[in-house]
Enzyme design. Structure first.
Site, PDB file in Angstrom:
ATOM      1  CG  ASP A 110       2.383  -7.045  -5.959  1.00 59.19           C
ATOM      2  OD1 ASP A 110       1.874  -6.617  -4.900  1.00 59.19           O
ATOM      3  OD2 ASP A 110       1.839  -7.881  -6.700  1.00 59.19           O
TER       4      ASP A 110
ATOM      5  CD  GLU B 258      -2.931  -1.037   0.056  1.00 50.62           C
ATOM      6  OE1 GLU B 258      -3.153   0.068  -0.481  1.00 50.62           O
ATOM      7  OE2 GLU B 258      -3.439  -2.098  -0.363  1.00 50.62           O
TER       8      GLU B 258
HETATM    9 ZN   LIG Z   1      -2.640  -2.545  -4.612  1.00 50.46          ZN
END
Ligand SMILES: [Zn+2]
Length: 409
Positions: free
Chosen positions: A358, A277
Site C-alpha cells: 500500500d 501489486e
Molecule cells: Zn496485496
C-alpha cells in the site's frame, strides 16, 4: 504410547479446534451491528448497509450449520472406525501400496466432496444468488466440479503415487525427495498456472489497446517494471465479485484483471490496484512467500519422516496393516495445531507486506485512488467493515479496510 490414548488426543484436537473456531466466529458476529467508523461512512448507503448486514448474518448462520454438520460427521467417522473400513476395502481391490493409497484417498475425497456438495450448492444458488453475486449456472457448477475432480485425480494422485514410491524405495529419507518434488512442482505451477490450469475454467484475452492499457503501461514504465502481458479474465461468468492478480515470474509474469474489476473501477483506481501489486514484486514479497512455504514444507516433511515408521499412527485409527496413507491422516491431525500457529505467523507477515505494498502504491502513484478502489471493492463484496480483533489476528491475510484507509490517508 497406548494407541487408545493417541486416538483420544486426535478426537480432542478435532473438538478443541472446532470450539475455538466457533468462539472466534461468535465474537466476530457480535460486532456485525457496530457503528461504522467515520472513515468508512461513505462505503455503503443505508440500503446497502442493511443488505451487507443481512449477508454477513446469513453467512454466519450457514457456516455454523455446515461446520457443525461436518464436525459431527468427522467424529462419527473416527468413532466408528471409518478409516479402517475404507482401508480394508482399498486392500481388497488394490494389489500394491500405491494403488491401495489411491483408492483410499479417492474414496475419502470423493465421499467428503459429495457430502459437501449440497452445502456449496446452497451457498452459490441460494445465498449468493439472493444478494446478486451469483452468475454461475447449474450446468457450469456441475462441469466445474467434474473438472476439479479430474484435475485432483491426475495431479493429486500423481504426486501421492510418487511420494509413496519414494517412501518404498528410501524409507525415512523419502522426505528429501518429496521436498524436492514439491519444490519443483511449486515452481512449475507458478510459471504455468495461467497457461495450463486457468484455461480449463476461464477465458483469458489480452487487454485491448486503449486508455486503460496506456495508463497501466505508463505507470509500469515509470517505476521500471517490465510488463508485457496484461490479460482480462471472464470472472463474470461465475460471480460479480472482482479481483486482480499477478502470476508467474520472469518472462512468464502476467497481470490478470477480472472483467468485473474493469466494470467496477475507473482507470486511475485500476492502476492504483496494480501499483499495489507491483509493490509486492518490488519488495520481493513474492519470492519471500515462496521461500517460506518451501521452508515450512521441508520442516513439516522432516517431522513427518520421524513418525511415519511408527505403527502406532495406524493402530490409533484401528487399522491393522500399518501404511503410509493412514500415517498421513493421523499425522495431519496431530500436526494441525502447529500448522495453525505457522498459519497465524504467515498471516501476520502477510499483513505487514500489505502495508508495504500500500505504501509503495501511495508513494509511486497515489493513496487517494487506492482508497477509493478498496472502498468500492468492499462495497461490491458487501464486506464486513467491523471485524473482531481476534478474527483479524488469526485469519486475516490483509489488514482491515479501516486500517488500510487510515494508513493511506
Ligand atoms: Zn496485496
Amino acid at each position: 504410547m497406548d494407541p487408545k490414548l493417541l486416538f483420544y488426543i486426535i478426537i480432542a484436537i478435532l473438538i478443541v479446534s472446532f470450539i475455538v473456531d466457533k468462539i472466534i466466529d461468535y465474537l466476530n458476529a457480535k460486532h456485525f451491528d457496530d457503528e461504522i467508523p467515520k472513515e468508512l461512512r461513505d462505503v455503503f448507503n443505508q440500503e446497502e448497509y442493511y443488505k451487507s448486514q443481512a449477508y454477513k448474518k446469513e453467512n454466519y448462520r450457514f457456516s455454523l450449520i455446515t461446520s457443525s454438520f461436518s464436525i459431527l460427521l468427522t467424529l462419527a467417522f473416527f468413532l466408528f472406525k471409518g478409516f479402517a473400513w475404507v482401508d480394508k476395502f482399498a486392500r481388497n481391490h488394490g494389489e500394491n501400496e500405491i494403488i491401495v493409497a489411491l483408492i483410499f484417498f479417492g474414496i475419502i475425497m470423493i465421499g467428503s466432496d459429495i457430502l459437501n456438495t449440497p452445502f456449496s450448492f446452497y451457498q452459490t444458488f441460494i445465498i449468493e444468488e439472493k444478494y446478486g453475486f451469483n452468475k454461475s449456472s447449474k450446468r457450469l457448477f456441475l462441469v466445474d466440479k467434474l473438472k476439479g475432480w479430474l484435475l485432483s485425480a491426475i495431479i493429486g494422485g500423481g504426486v501421492l503415487a510418487l511420494i509413496i514410491w519414494f517412501y518404498e524405495k528410501t524409507d525415512e529419507m523419502f522426505w528429501i525427495y518429496t521436498w524436492i518434488l514439491i519444490g519443483l512442482f511449486t515452481i512449475f505451477m507458478t510459471m504455468f498456472y495461467s497457461s495450463l490450469i486457468v484455461p480449463l475454467f476461464n477465458k483469458q484475452t489480452p487487454l485491448e489497446n486503449g486508455n486503460l492499457k496506456e495508463a497501466i503501461q505508463d505507470f509500469s514504465k515509470k517505476v521500471g517494471f517490465k510488463l508485457d502481458n496484461i490479460f482480462v479474465i471472464d470472472g463474470s461468468k461465475r460471480s460479480t465479485k472482482a479481483n486482480a492478480y499477478f502470476s508467474g515470474f520472469g518472462a512468464k509474469k502476467r497481470i490478470v484483471l477480472y472483467d468485473t474489476l474493469i466494470n467496477d473501477l475507473n482507470n486511475e483506481e485500476i492502476v492504483a490496484v496494480l501499483a499495489h501489486e507491483i509493490g509486492h514484486y518490488k519488495k520481493n514479497h513474492v519470492l519471500f512467500n515462496m521461500f517460506m512455504s518451501l521452508l515450512l514444507t521441508g520442516i513439516t516433511l522432516y517431522i513427518f519422516s520421524l513418525f511415519i515408521g511408527n505403527s502406532i499412527l495406524s493402530e490409533a485409527l484401528s487399522v491393522e496393516v500399518p501404511s503410509f496413507h493412514i500415517g498421513l491422516i493421523t499425522f495431519g491431525i496431530l500436526y494441525s495445531p502447529i500448522s495453525e500457529l505457522t498459519g497465524i505467523l504467515m498471516n501476520f507477515i502477510s499483513r505487514k507486506f500489505e502495508y508495504q505494498a500500500d505504501n509503495y502504491a501511495k508513494h509511486f502513484y497515489n493513496g487517494k485512488d487506492l482508497i477509493s478502489s478498496l472502498k468500492k471493492l468492499s462495497k461490491n463484496n458487501l464486506s464486513n467493515l467491523t471485524p473482531h480483533k481476534a478474527n483479524v489476528f488469526l485469519h486475516y491475510s490483509h489488514p482491515t479496510l479501516l486500517q488500510r484507509v487510515k494508513n493511506l490517508s
